[in-house]
Each structure stands twice: as C-alpha cells, then as structure tokens.
Write an enzyme that holds these catalytic residues in place. Structure first.
Site, PDB file in Angstrom:
ATOM      1  N   ASP A 111       8.431 -12.755 -16.004  1.00 41.91           N
ATOM      2  CA  ASP A 111       7.109 -12.821 -16.615  1.00 41.91           C
ATOM      3  C   ASP A 111       6.086 -12.671 -15.495  1.00 41.91           C
ATOM      4  OD1 ASP A 111       4.688 -13.489 -17.767  1.00 41.91           O
ATOM      5  OD2 ASP A 111       5.477 -15.183 -18.914  1.00 41.91           O
ATOM      6  N   HIS A 112       5.363 -11.522 -15.501  1.00 41.60           N
ATOM      7  CA  HIS A 112       4.470 -11.223 -14.375  1.00 41.60           C
ATOM      8  C   HIS A 112       3.282 -12.174 -14.300  1.00 41.60           C
ATOM      9  CE1 HIS A 112       3.259  -8.926 -11.021  1.00 41.60           C
ATOM     10  NE2 HIS A 112       3.633  -7.734 -11.449  1.00 41.60           N
ATOM     11  N   ARG A 113       3.036 -12.934 -15.367  1.00 37.06           N
ATOM     12  CA  ARG A 113       1.959 -13.918 -15.319  1.00 37.06           C
ATOM     13  C   ARG A 113       2.320 -15.089 -14.421  1.00 37.06           C
ATOM     14  NH1 ARG A 113       1.562 -14.823 -21.703  1.00 37.06           N
ATOM     15  NH2 ARG A 113       3.788 -15.103 -21.244  1.00 37.06           N
TER      16      ARG A 113
END
Length: 455
Positions: free
Chosen positions: A427-429
């Site tokens: 999850d790039h967040r």
C-alpha cells in the site's frame, strides 16, 4: 413475556447471517442458553443460543434463508401467549417460502436477491480475511474408504443421549459431516463429553451406518449445469459475500505496487532436511520456515508492519502474521500472534492446527482477526509467482511461489540451485518503494541464512 430471537452478530464483521438449520422445531420447549439454530457467519458456522425460556412459537426465517444482523427470526413465548403483533412486526417473513439452496436454468425462477446490509464495517480489530485465492497449507486429505468386507459383529451400542427433539446429541461439525456422508447419527456411539457425538465418531463410523444412496454421493456437488440446462446459479454463501466485499475495498481504493525478488533456497533446504532427520518433533515445512522468516524481518521493519487508518498510520510493535488458508467455499486467514517470538516448532504446530480448524469452520473470531501483515503461499500448487491482494487495513501481503531448481551463476560458475520467487504487494500510502525493497533485502538475508532463525 415473549422473547425475540434475533439474528445476532456472531463475528466482529458479520452484517447478515444464513440460517443453516433449526435445531428446535416450532412447539419445542426452550430453556435459556439452549442452542436454537446453526448460523453461517462470514467465516464460520456458529450456534445461536436462546436468550429466554418458554416455547419456540414461531420460526420467521426458513433454513437456507439469510437475514441482516438484528432482524427478528423467531419468537419464544408461553404456549398461550398472543404473539400476533411480533409476527406482524417481522413483516410477514413467516409466510415467505423457503429459499432454495440452488437456482438453476431448469427452474422457473431463481432465489430472491439477498439483502445487503448498509451498516458500516466495525472498528478495530479488522478481520484477517485476505481476499486472495490462496492457501498456505495443502488441501485436506480425502477421508479413508470404508472397508469392503462387512465388519465383525460388535457388542450392542448404548444409544447416544438425545436432545428435546429426540435427536442424538452431536456437535454441529459432526452433523454436517454425517449429512455429507449419509451417516445415521442414531447408529453411532458418541465419545465426546456426556456421550455427545463429535467429528471423529462420524469419521470412524462403520459402513453400515451410511445409507446406500449416500455412500455413492460426493460430499460436495460438482459445480456444473444440470442436464439440459445452459447454466446453474448458486446463491452466494456468507464467506463468498465477505470476500467479494473485501476485494472491492482493497483493489479499487488502495494504490498498490508490487516488488518481486528471487531467493536462494539451498541452505534452507539443507536445514530442513537436517531437522527432519532429528525426528518428527523437529519436522517443519518450507512454509513454516518462511512464516518465521517473514515475522522476524517484520520485527526489524515496523514500517511494513502497519495499518492504514485514514487519518493516521498505526505501526505495530508486535507481529501478528496472517496466513491465507483455502477452505471449501473461499479462504480465511487465521493469525499467528506474536509470530516473531515463537520458535519454528511452535509455528509449525500452531499453523497446522489453525489450518485444520479453518477448513472445518471451527475457528473463533479472535483467531482470524487482528493480523498486522499476511502471507499467501501457492508454491505447493506449482505456481512460480503471483500477486496477492492486500487485506485492508494491512499495508502489505507477501505472495510466495514454488521452490524450483534453476540454472544460476553461483561463485562464478553456472550451477543448478533451488530458488523461490516472492512478490510483495504494498500500500503506497504506507510503504514506499525503497521501504519495501529494504524489507525484502532483510528477508533475503534471513532466508538465505536460515540459521539466523535459531539464534
């Protein structure tokens, strides 16, 4: 005073339930705490207990039907008490016909569409229901065939204790297994507490306990169109509905990227062989070692051991590792709590136990919720590599492929060595590319030097 029988939330994420079987019939006497019915939640089949005493006056939902959590599904009252107002309050549900188990193209009409609850998912802990078509364990072994020769005469069996409906006392799992195998529970002597019939009693039942028709029937009907029909519609089970909802929550909103690496497995294979030679108590699978290695690496990289919480990121100091396990109608992700602090033998023993009970739908809600990171393994099916879908709010999941011999350059020469490919969904967040890459570098170091796991 009448007591309402409500569809209860039997798991943290349950929004609706399917009534598998009524264990009390209309007119049966009911005591507080008696088991009224078996209900399929989003992950398991649970028992619904009575919250009052009297007589089960009305069943407002048929077997196989579904109802949202909190809805009225039955009424317990005194034999002469007026319950017309309660039945009317249920919206005439008692008059609705039973929902069919399957709808086919050969029928004149399909089942009514199930109602989806609009309730929002509950807060933490979130379920470790990784929506990936994966399993960390091999499929269950088929049941042993009944002997072809007739069994030797045995001493007369004492009849199993019965409930108020004059049915043998048995566990829900035993009843489902007996139904699938066509075994008459009245012909079995229970070995559980108080003579209750349990799973092993059904599995060891003699061939004579099964009806001839059931002996030839498969435990699960093949998913194929009926004769003369173009297709077959099968209503969604609760677990399949949950998987579909979690997929939509994951693959759409989550900005996901993938990191793939290939590890050398020669030293791990040598260590596993040496442990196996020490005896069964030291026997572990490759998957057990990978689980331990991932947990150890996560303890060193808390930035990957995290949950996305919309307005903040929660970093965990403890590693609770989810392991995806295939079940009959989907998958579930039991959790190895504090996996980084457990030895290999403990992980091997616990992983086997969780996987077995997951397939039998006997996990408790707190055994499949609360994962901080998950692992999915399809290597035992010969899959080289794949990508797994993140189970929100977790920030990552590791997909593990098969271990295969490959020609590689090692110490300046071409040689054949065992290799394994893994892919990390991030999850790039929460996890940046370099963050995930550093985690995989640590995981490579541990897997390629597995003695670090026993340090």
């Amino acid at each position: 005073m009448a007591t309402k029988v409500l569809m209860e939330a039997l798991s943290p994420t349950m929004e609706e339930g399917r009534l598998v079987k009524w264990l009390k019939a209309e007119g049966d006497a009911v005591k507080n705490g008696d088991t009224l019915a078996e209900v399929e939640t989003d992950k398991a089949i649970m028992e619904l207990a009575a919250r009052g005493e009297g007589v089960l006056r009305k069943q407002l939902i048929a077997e196989g039907g579904t109802a949202p959590v909190g809805s009225l599904i039955g009424v317990i009252a005194a034999p002469d008490e007026d319950i017309a107002a309660l039945v009317q309050q249920a919206g005439g549900a008692a008059a609705a016909p039973a929902a069919p188990a399957e709808a086919t193209a050969a029928t004149s009409g399909g089942p009514p569409p199930s109602r989806e609850s609009t309730a929002q998912p509950p807060p933490e802990p979130h379920p470790s229901t990784a929506p990936t078509s994966v399993s960390t364990q091999a499929p269950p072994r088929p049941a042993a065939r009944a002997p072809s020769a007739p069994p030797a005469p045995a001493a007369p069996r004492a009849p199993a204790p019965t409930d108020s409906n004059d049915r043998p006392r048995s566990s829900p799992l035993a009843r489902r297994l007996a139904s699938a195998r066509g075994v008459d529970l009245r012909a079995i002597e229970g070995s559980g507490p108080g003579g209750r019939i349990i799973k092993r009693d059904v599995e060891s039942a003699p061939a004579a306990a099964a009806t001839p028709a059931a002996a030839q029937a498969p435990a699960r009907a093949a998913i194929r169109p009926l004769d003369g029909a173009d297709y077959r519609d099968v209503p969604l089970t609760q677990i399949r509905k949950t998987i579909a909802r979690r997929l939509a929550e994951s693959i759409g909103p989550i900005p996901t990227f993938y990191l793939t690496a290939e590890f050398d497995m020669e030293r791990m294979a040598e260590m596993r062989t040496a442990m196996t030679e020490l005896g069964d108590e030291f026997k572990v699978s490759f998957n057990d070692i990978v689980l331990k290695a991932v947990a150890t690496a996560l303890a060193q990289h808390p930035e990957c051991n995290a949950h996305w919480q919309v307005d903040h990121i929660r970093y965990f100091s403890r590693v609770h590792l989810g392991m995806a396990v295939a079940v009959e109608d989907g998958l579930i992700t039991p959790v190895l709590f504090d996996a980084d602090r457990k030895g290999l033998r403990d992980i091997a023993r616990e992983a086997r136990d969780l996987a077995d009970r997951a397939r039998e739908r006997r996990l408790k809600p707190d055994e499949y919720t609360g994962a901080t990171f998950s692992v999915s393994n399809l290597g035992m099916f010969g899959i080289d590599d794949f990508t797994a879908i993140i189970n929100p709010p977790e920030a990552g999941i590791l997909a593990v492929g098969a271990i295969e011999p490959k020609p590689v350059v090692h110490d300046g020469t071409v040689t054949v060595r065992r290799r394994m490919r893994v892919t990390m969904s991030c999850d790039h967040r929460v996890i940046d590319g370099a963050t995930g890459a550093v985690f995989l570098r640590t995981l490579r170091r541990i897997i390629e030097n597995p003695l670090m796991l026993v340090y």
